[in-house]
Design a protein around this motif. Structure first.
Motif, mmCIF file in Angstrom:
data_model
loop_
_atom_site.group_PDB
_atom_site.id
_atom_site.type_symbol
_atom_site.label_atom_id
_atom_site.label_comp_id
_atom_site.label_asym_id
_atom_site.label_seq_id
_atom_site.Cartn_x
_atom_site.Cartn_y
_atom_site.Cartn_z
ATOM 1 N N SER A 315 -53.248 -4.953 -31.992
ATOM 2 C CA SER A 315 -53.628 -3.647 -32.515
ATOM 3 C C SER A 315 -52.503 -3.093 -33.382
ATOM 4 N N TYR A 316 -52.876 -2.555 -34.534
ATOM 5 C CA TYR A 316 -51.864 -2.004 -35.434
ATOM 6 C C TYR A 316 -51.101 -0.858 -34.772
ATOM 7 N N ALA A 317 -51.788 -0.102 -33.939
ATOM 8 C CA ALA A 317 -51.142 1.021 -33.252
ATOM 9 C C ALA A 317 -50.076 0.542 -32.272
ATOM 10 N N GLU A 318 -50.189 -0.713 -31.838
ATOM 11 C CA GLU A 318 -49.229 -1.269 -30.883
ATOM 12 C C GLU A 318 -48.332 -2.318 -31.535
ATOM 13 N N ALA A 319 -48.174 -2.216 -32.846
ATOM 14 C CA ALA A 319 -47.350 -3.189 -33.574
ATOM 15 C C ALA A 319 -45.910 -3.159 -33.069
ATOM 16 N N PRO A 320 -45.229 -4.299 -33.083
ATOM 17 C CA PRO A 320 -43.827 -4.341 -32.630
ATOM 18 C C PRO A 320 -42.939 -3.430 -33.475
ATOM 19 N N ASP A 321 -41.802 -3.056 -32.912
ATOM 20 C CA ASP A 321 -40.876 -2.167 -33.619
ATOM 21 C C ASP A 321 -40.404 -2.770 -34.939
ATOM 22 N N TRP A 322 -40.148 -4.094 -34.934
ATOM 23 C CA TRP A 322 -39.649 -4.709 -36.159
ATOM 24 C C TRP A 322 -40.685 -4.610 -37.280
ATOM 25 N N PHE A 323 -41.967 -4.644 -36.914
ATOM 26 C CA PHE A 323 -43.023 -4.552 -37.926
ATOM 27 C C PHE A 323 -43.001 -3.181 -38.597
ATOM 28 N N THR A 324 -42.904 -2.137 -37.799
ATOM 29 C CA THR A 324 -42.887 -0.780 -38.364
ATOM 30 C C THR A 324 -41.607 -0.528 -39.161
ATOM 31 N N ASN A 325 -40.486 -1.097 -38.707
ATOM 32 C CA ASN A 325 -39.232 -0.942 -39.453
ATOM 33 C C ASN A 325 -39.317 -1.620 -40.818
ATOM 34 N N TRP A 326 -39.861 -2.815 -40.830
ATOM 35 C CA TRP A 326 -39.993 -3.535 -42.095
ATOM 36 C C TRP A 326 -41.007 -2.856 -43.004
ATOM 37 N N GLU A 327 -42.050 -2.308 -42.407
ATOM 38 C CA GLU A 327 -43.052 -1.602 -43.196
ATOM 39 C C GLU A 327 -42.442 -0.373 -43.864
ATOM 40 N N ALA A 328 -41.556 0.297 -43.148
ATOM 41 C CA ALA A 328 -40.897 1.482 -43.705
ATOM 42 C C ALA A 328 -40.008 1.129 -44.886
ATOM 43 N N ASN A 329 -39.492 -0.109 -44.902
ATOM 44 C CA ASN A 329 -38.626 -0.559 -45.993
ATOM 45 C C ASN A 329 -39.376 -1.378 -47.046
ATOM 46 N N ASP A 330 -40.718 -1.327 -47.000
ATOM 47 C CA ASP A 330 -41.564 -2.032 -47.974
ATOM 48 C C ASP A 330 -41.367 -3.544 -47.950
ATOM 49 N N ILE A 332 -43.050 -5.416 -45.588
ATOM 50 C CA ILE A 332 -44.297 -5.950 -45.060
ATOM 51 C C ILE A 332 -45.341 -4.843 -45.136
ATOM 52 N N ALA A 333 -46.603 -5.220 -45.174
ATOM 53 C CA ALA A 333 -47.666 -4.215 -45.261
ATOM 54 C C ALA A 333 -48.892 -4.700 -44.503
ATOM 55 N N PHE A 334 -49.651 -3.764 -43.961
ATOM 56 C CA PHE A 334 -50.891 -4.079 -43.255
ATOM 57 C C PHE A 334 -52.055 -3.461 -44.014
ATOM 58 N N ASN A 335 -52.981 -4.319 -44.443
ATOM 59 C CA ASN A 335 -54.161 -3.870 -45.177
ATOM 60 C C ASN A 335 -55.389 -4.113 -44.300
ATOM 61 N N ASP A 336 -55.892 -3.057 -43.696
ATOM 62 C CA ASP A 336 -57.005 -3.164 -42.743
ATOM 63 C C ASP A 336 -58.333 -3.202 -43.502
ATOM 64 N N ARG A 337 -58.741 -4.384 -43.910
ATOM 65 C CA ARG A 337 -59.924 -4.511 -44.762
ATOM 66 C C ARG A 337 -61.230 -4.229 -44.020
ATOM 67 N N ASN A 338 -61.283 -4.562 -42.741
ATOM 68 C CA ASN A 338 -62.533 -4.323 -42.010
ATOM 69 C C ASN A 338 -62.484 -3.054 -41.162
ATOM 70 N N GLY A 339 -61.357 -2.342 -41.213
ATOM 71 C CA GLY A 339 -61.266 -1.037 -40.575
ATOM 72 C C GLY A 339 -61.292 -1.041 -39.060
ATOM 73 N N ASP A 340 -60.930 -2.170 -38.422
ATOM 74 C CA ASP A 340 -60.966 -2.204 -36.958
ATOM 75 C C ASP A 340 -59.607 -1.935 -36.323
ATOM 76 N N GLY A 341 -58.573 -1.770 -37.153
ATOM 77 C CA GLY A 341 -57.250 -1.462 -36.625
ATOM 78 C C GLY A 341 -56.563 -2.628 -35.953
ATOM 79 N N VAL A 342 -57.089 -3.833 -36.149
ATOM 80 C CA VAL A 342 -56.514 -5.025 -35.522
ATOM 81 C C VAL A 342 -55.951 -5.931 -36.612
ATOM 82 N N MET A 343 -54.744 -6.425 -36.377
ATOM 83 C CA MET A 343 -54.099 -7.284 -37.376
ATOM 84 C C MET A 343 -54.570 -8.729 -37.238
#
Length: 343
Positions: A315-330, A332-343
Motif C-alpha cells: 500500500s502506498y500509504a504504508e510505503a517504507p521510509d526510504w521510499f518517501t525520502n527518495w520521493e521528496a528528493n525527486d 522516485i515517483a509513484f503513479n497510481d494508474r488504476n487508483g487502488d493505492g497499491v504499488m
C-alpha cells in the motif's frame, strides 16, 4: 546517537580528513601544484585515478543503470573499463613522456601549433563544464539525501569542500586526498553490498552471491529469480538484451573514447615519474576500479530483487521510509494508474 547524527559525524570526519591531507601536502612549487612534482608512485596514482573515476556516475548511477536495464546495462561496464585499457596502451605513456603540465600544452608541443593548443583549450573547457554539471548534480543529490538539506545547498557544500582542498594542495594535495577518498568511497560502497548480498543469497561476497541461489527456499539462482519475477510483472526478462550489435558497439566505443579523453583523468598520468609508471598506474587504476565495477553489477541485481520484494503489492500509504525520502528528493515517483493505492 541517532542515525542522522552518525551520518553528520561520518561526513564531517571525512571532510576534515580531506582538508587535513590537503593542508599537510600542500604544493610548494609550480610543478607540485600542476603535476604533484611528477613523482607519485604508480599504486598511489592508480588509487587516486580510481577515486577520480568513482564519481557520481559510477558511485550513484551505475548499479541503478544495471538494475533497471539488466543485460543492456553491461555496455556501460565494458565501455568505461575499456577506456582505461585504451588509456594505458595509447595515451598515458606518451602524455607522460612529453613532460607537459596540461593536455593543451601536450597538443601544442606535439603538433607545433598554437592553433591546435587553442582548440584543445576550448574542447577542455566544454568537456569540463559539461562533466562538472552532472557531477555537481550528483553531489547535490547525495548531500540532500544524507544531510537532509535541499539539493542546491548540497551542491554548494560539495563545491566549497572541493575548492578548499584543491586550492590549498594543488595536484599534490588532490592526489593524496583522492587516495583517502577512494578508501572512504569503497568502504561506503562495499559494506551495504555485503549486507544486501547476504540478505538476498546468504553469501556476503557480492561477486559470488550473484551466481548463488536466492535465500528464499525457491532453489532458484539470482538471475533466474529476476527473470521470473520481472516477466510475471510484465517486464522484459533481466537477462534479455534489446540492443542490436551495432548499438552495443557504438555505445561501447563512445564510452571508451569519452573515458580516455576526460581531462581530469588524463592529467593524472602527468604525475608519475616515467612513461612506464604511467602504464603501471593505469593498470592499478583498473584493479581498484574493478573492485567497484564487479560489485556494482551484483548490487544492481540484488537491488532489483529487493526493490520488487519490498514495494510490490504494498500500500502506498504504508510505503517504507526510504521510499518517501527518495520521493521528496525527486529520485522516485509513484503513479497510481488504476487508483487502488497499491504499488
Amino acid at each position: 546517537m541517532t542515525t542522522q547524527a552518525l551520518i553528520y559525524l561520518f561526513v564531517g570526519a571525512s571532510f576534515a580528513l580531506y582538508i587535513g591531507i590537503a593542508i599537510a601536502s600542500r604544493a610548494s612549487s609550480t610543478s607540485e601544484f600542476y603535476v604533484a612534482g611528477g613523482h607519485v608512485h604508480p599504486v598511489v596514482n592508480g588509487m587516486a585515478t580510481a577515486a577520480d573515476w568513482m564519481s557520481a556516475a559510477s558511485f550513484i548511477s551505475m548499479a541503478g543503470l544495471i538494475a533497471f536495464l539488466g543485460y543492456d546495462g553491461s555496455v556501460y561496464l565494458m565501455g568505461w573499463t575499456g577506456g582505461y585499457v585504451m588509456l594505458a596502451l595509447l595515451l598515458a605513456p606518451y602524455l607522460r613522456q612529453f613532460g607537459q603540465f596540461t593536455v593543451p600544452d601536450f597538443i601544442g608541443t606535439r603538433y607545433y601549433s598554437n592553433a591546435a593548443r587553442v582548440v584543445a583549450v576550448i574542447c577542455l573547457i566544454f568537456i569540463s563544464f559539461t562533466y562538472i554539471a552532472g557531477q555537481m548534480r550528483g553531489v547535490g543529490i547525495v548531500f540532500s539525501r544524507f544531510l537532509d538539506v535541499p539539493v542546491d545547498l548540497g551542491v554548494i557544500i560539495g563545491m566549497g569542500i572541493v575548492f578548499v582542498y584543491a586550492v590549498l594542495g594543488g595536484m599534490k594535495g588532490i592526489t593524496y586526498t583522492q587516495v583517502a577518498q577512494y578508501c572512504v568511497l569503497i568502504f561506503a560502497y562495499m559494506v551495504p553490498a555485503f549486507f544486501i548480498s547476504f540478505l538476498v543469497t546468504g553469501n556476503p561476497v557480492p561477486q559470488l552471491g550473484l551466481g548463488s541461489q536466492v535465500a528464499d527456499g525457491s532453489g532458484m539462482y539470482v538471475l533466474q529469480k529476476l527473470d521470473a519475477t520481472l516477466t510475471d510483472l510484465g517486464f522484459t526478462a533481466y537477462t534479455d538484451g534489446s540492443k542490436s550489435m551495432i548499438d552495443i558497439f557504438a555505445i561501447t566505443a563512445a564510452l571508451m573514447i569519452g573515458t580516455a579523453g576526460l581531462p581530469h583523468v588524463i592529467v593524472r598520468f602527468f604525475t608519475v615519474p616515467s612513461a612506464r609508471d604511467a602504464r603501471k598506474s593505469a593498470g592499478w587504476a583498473l584493479v581498484f576500479i574493478a573492485l567497484l565495477y564487479t560489485t556494482g553489477s551484483a548490487v544492481g541485481a540484488f537491488a532489483r530483487i529487493n526493490f520488487v520484494d519490498t514495494v510490490n503489492e504494498q500500500s502506498y500509504a504504508e510505503a517504507p521510509d526510504w521510499f518517501t525520502n527518495w520521493e521528496a528528493n525527486d529520485l522516485i515517483a509513484f503513479n497510481d494508474r488504476n487508483g487502488d493505492g497499491v504499488m
